[in-house]
Design a protein around this motif. Structure first.
Motif, PDB file in Angstrom:
ATOM      1  N   CYS A 124       0.837  -1.199   0.000  1.00  0.00           N
ATOM      2  CA  CYS A 124       0.000   0.000   0.000  1.00  0.00           C
ATOM      3  C   CYS A 124       0.874   1.252   0.000  1.00  0.00           C
ATOM      4  O   CYS A 124       1.900   1.296   0.669  1.00  0.00           O
ATOM      5  CB  CYS A 124      -0.909   0.019   1.223  1.00  0.00           C
ATOM      6  SG  CYS A 124      -2.133  -1.303   1.223  1.00  0.00           S
ATOM      7  N   TYR A 125       0.429   2.262  -0.761  1.00  0.00           N
ATOM      8  CA  TYR A 125       1.164   3.528  -0.756  1.00  0.00           C
ATOM      9  C   TYR A 125       0.713   4.432   0.381  1.00  0.00           C
ATOM     10  O   TYR A 125       1.391   5.395   0.721  1.00  0.00           O
ATOM     11  CB  TYR A 125       1.074   4.240  -2.110  1.00  0.00           C
ATOM     12  CG  TYR A 125      -0.237   4.926  -2.411  1.00  0.00           C
ATOM     13  CD1 TYR A 125      -0.425   6.275  -2.123  1.00  0.00           C
ATOM     14  CD2 TYR A 125      -1.289   4.229  -3.001  1.00  0.00           C
ATOM     15  CE1 TYR A 125      -1.612   6.917  -2.406  1.00  0.00           C
ATOM     16  CE2 TYR A 125      -2.485   4.863  -3.297  1.00  0.00           C
ATOM     17  CZ  TYR A 125      -2.650   6.200  -2.995  1.00  0.00           C
ATOM     18  OH  TYR A 125      -3.830   6.832  -3.272  1.00  0.00           O
ATOM     19  N   LYS A 126      -0.447   4.117   0.981  1.00  0.00           N
ATOM     20  CA  LYS A 126      -0.918   4.850   2.150  1.00  0.00           C
ATOM     21  C   LYS A 126      -1.931   3.989   2.887  1.00  0.00           C
ATOM     22  O   LYS A 126      -2.445   2.998   2.359  1.00  0.00           O
ATOM     23  CB  LYS A 126      -1.545   6.198   1.779  1.00  0.00           C
ATOM     24  CG  LYS A 126      -2.901   6.109   1.086  1.00  0.00           C
ATOM     25  CD  LYS A 126      -3.485   7.498   0.832  1.00  0.00           C
ATOM     26  CE  LYS A 126      -4.822   7.398   0.113  1.00  0.00           C
ATOM     27  NZ  LYS A 126      -5.423   8.724  -0.118  1.00  0.00           N
ATOM     28  N   VAL A 127      -2.173   4.375   4.119  1.00  0.00           N
ATOM     29  CA  VAL A 127      -3.219   3.761   4.910  1.00  0.00           C
ATOM     30  C   VAL A 127      -4.068   4.904   5.471  1.00  0.00           C
ATOM     31  O   VAL A 127      -3.533   5.939   5.883  1.00  0.00           O
ATOM     32  CB  VAL A 127      -2.649   2.843   6.017  1.00  0.00           C
ATOM     33  CG1 VAL A 127      -1.833   3.607   7.025  1.00  0.00           C
ATOM     34  CG2 VAL A 127      -3.736   2.060   6.714  1.00  0.00           C
ATOM     35  N   ILE A 128      -5.382   4.730   5.420  1.00  0.00           N
ATOM     36  CA  ILE A 128      -6.294   5.787   5.851  1.00  0.00           C
ATOM     37  C   ILE A 128      -7.313   5.220   6.835  1.00  0.00           C
ATOM     38  O   ILE A 128      -7.510   4.011   6.914  1.00  0.00           O
ATOM     39  CB  ILE A 128      -7.007   6.457   4.653  1.00  0.00           C
ATOM     40  CG1 ILE A 128      -7.793   5.434   3.828  1.00  0.00           C
ATOM     41  CG2 ILE A 128      -6.004   7.188   3.771  1.00  0.00           C
ATOM     42  CD1 ILE A 128      -8.583   6.039   2.670  1.00  0.00           C
TER      43      ILE A 128
END
Length: 156
Positions: A124-128
């Motif tokens: 993943c390039y980010k986690v939100i």
């Protein structure tokens, strides 16, 4: 249950949800977070099996208190596959909860770190995540920053 003893905190290990966790108070813990009606053993087994088919794309983690045998913290992450950013992935953290009797032991941080690390390991390039205003400071301490505004439309 609260203690400042760091050795005690180290005894709490994060692991993936197991089928036997229903009898260890998993559903009751979720009821401290939000509306969560009772779930029959069969409903739990069915949903557990359904989620198992998602493999590492949907992970629910828990922390069990070794002394009481109860689940005292939990959270989940699911991986969304995108077309944007070169067909990248985003991790969505949901349903983070710590039993009211176990707060202050850094268990929430352990859960969030576990879920964040899992999202990273999945590429993943980010986690939100979405959180209440009251929880904002906690997530900031976990390295999150406010980015946008959440909108919701409920069907029930």
């Amino acid at each position: 249950m609260q203690s400042s003893n760091s050795n005690e905190v180290e005894n709490y290990q994060v692991r993936k949800l197991e089928i036997s966790d229903k009898s260890k108070g998993f559903i009751e813990l979720l009821q401290q977070l939000t509306v969560c009606n009772s779930v029959s053993d069969q409903q739990f087994r069915d949903r557990f099996q359904e989620l198992s088919l998602c493999g590492d794309d949907h992970v629910i983690c828990v922390i069990e208190d070794d002394h009481s045998g109860k689940i005292v913290a939990s959270g989940s992450v699911f991986i969304e596959k995108k077309f944007i950013r070169n067909c990248s992935k985003v991790g969505h953290i949901e349903d983070v909860v710590v039993d009211s009797n176990a707060r202050g032991l850094q268990l929430g941080k352990k859960v969030v770190t576990y879920l964040t690390d899992h999202a990273r390991s999945m590429g993943c390039y980010k986690v939100i995540l979405d959180c209440s205003v009251d929880s904002r400071e906690f997530y900031e301490k976990c390295g999150f920053k406010q980015k946008e505004l959440q909108m919701a439309k409920y069907f029930i």
